[in-house]
Design a protein around this motif. Structure first.
Motif, PDB file in Angstrom:
ATOM      1  N   UNK A  34       0.837  -1.206   0.000  1.00 22.16           N
ATOM      2  CA  UNK A  34       0.000   0.000   0.000  1.00 22.16           C
ATOM      3  C   UNK A  34       0.867   1.249   0.000  1.00 22.16           C
ATOM      4  N   UNK A  35       0.630   2.108  -0.982  1.00 25.58           N
ATOM      5  CA  UNK A  35       1.363   3.356  -1.100  1.00 25.58           C
ATOM      6  C   UNK A  35       2.645   3.273  -1.912  1.00 25.58           C
ATOM      7  N   UNK A  36       3.057   2.061  -2.304  1.00 29.09           N
ATOM      8  CA  UNK A  36       4.287   1.916  -3.091  1.00 29.09           C
ATOM      9  C   UNK A  36       4.007   2.144  -4.570  1.00 29.09           C
ATOM     10  N   UNK A  37       5.028   2.627  -5.277  1.00 25.23           N
ATOM     11  CA  UNK A  37       4.915   2.774  -6.725  1.00 25.23           C
ATOM     12  C   UNK A  37       5.538   1.553  -7.408  1.00 25.23           C
ATOM     13  N   UNK A  74       3.036  -6.101 -11.709  1.00 25.23           N
ATOM     14  CA  UNK A  74       2.462  -6.062 -13.061  1.00 25.23           C
ATOM     15  C   UNK A  74       1.331  -5.043 -13.150  1.00 25.23           C
ATOM     16  N   UNK A  75       0.489  -5.002 -12.135  1.00 25.69           N
ATOM     17  CA  UNK A  75      -0.627  -4.053 -12.095  1.00 25.69           C
ATOM     18  C   UNK A  75      -0.134  -2.613 -12.179  1.00 25.69           C
ATOM     19  N   UNK A  76       0.953  -2.313 -11.475  1.00 25.49           N
ATOM     20  CA  UNK A  76       1.465  -0.947 -11.413  1.00 25.49           C
ATOM     21  C   UNK A  76       2.342  -0.565 -12.603  1.00 25.49           C
ATOM     22  N   UNK A  77       2.630  -1.514 -13.486  1.00 27.94           N
ATOM     23  CA  UNK A  77       3.540  -1.255 -14.600  1.00 27.94           C
ATOM     24  C   UNK A  77       3.168  -0.011 -15.386  1.00 27.94           C
ATOM     25  N   UNK A  78       1.896   0.135 -15.696  1.00 33.70           N
ATOM     26  CA  UNK A  78       1.476   1.315 -16.461  1.00 33.70           C
ATOM     27  C   UNK A  78       0.480   2.173 -15.685  1.00 33.70           C
ATOM     28  N   UNK A  79       0.435   1.971 -14.394  1.00 36.50           N
ATOM     29  CA  UNK A  79      -0.517   2.671 -13.527  1.00 36.50           C
ATOM     30  C   UNK A  79      -0.067   4.089 -13.218  1.00 36.50           C
ATOM     31  N   UNK A  86      -7.771  -1.054  -1.809  1.00 37.87           N
ATOM     32  CA  UNK A  86      -9.195  -0.724  -1.934  1.00 37.87           C
ATOM     33  C   UNK A  86      -9.599  -0.348  -3.355  1.00 37.87           C
ATOM     34  N   UNK A  87      -8.650  -0.083  -4.238  1.00 35.29           N
ATOM     35  CA  UNK A  87      -8.963   0.208  -5.636  1.00 35.29           C
ATOM     36  C   UNK A  87      -8.479  -0.902  -6.573  1.00 35.29           C
ATOM     37  N   UNK A  88      -7.981  -1.993  -6.010  1.00 36.44           N
ATOM     38  CA  UNK A  88      -7.493  -3.133  -6.782  1.00 36.44           C
ATOM     39  C   UNK A  88      -8.689  -4.032  -7.107  1.00 36.44           C
ATOM     40  N   UNK A  89      -9.078  -4.066  -8.371  1.00 39.98           N
ATOM     41  CA  UNK A  89     -10.260  -4.828  -8.782  1.00 39.98           C
ATOM     42  C   UNK A  89     -10.126  -6.311  -8.439  1.00 39.98           C
TER      43      UNK A  89
END
Length: 103
Positions: A34-37, A74-79, A86-89
């Protein structure tokens, strides 16, 4: 990541009824993430892989933790922004499914 490690991570991501240790490991990783890029989760994934050693023979909870770091990375790759469970589908879908399963 070696081919053997990729296979072990893919196996941990396969749909199955997770053990309590796997659920706890994924929840722990989500809290830590949480909070990491993206760059920070890449480093966390690398650390988890190094700590796990031979992932193919590692405990299921260790494989689940590594798989969760991989999924979040992987989710954050282009995020572009920080990770938020809480916003992770995927997470929200799991929570909803578990609630329906229990109810």
């Amino acid at each position: 990541m070696s081919e053997e490690t990729e296979v072990a991570v893919a196996a941990a991501l396969e749909p199955h009824e997770p053990l309590a240790g796997e659920i706890a490991a994924r929840e722990r990783v989500r809290g830590e993430a949480a909070g990491l890029n993206h760059h920070q989760t890449v480093r966390a994934l690398e650390a988890a892989l190094a700590e796990a050693g031979d992932l193919a023979s590692a405990d299921a909870s260790v494989r689940a933790a590594v798989a969760e770091w991989q999924r979040i990375t992987d989710l954050l790759f282009d995020h572009g922004g920080p990770y938020a469970p809480e916003t992770d589908a995927y997470v929200q879908g799991q929570l909803t499914a578990r609630e329906h399963h229990r109810g």
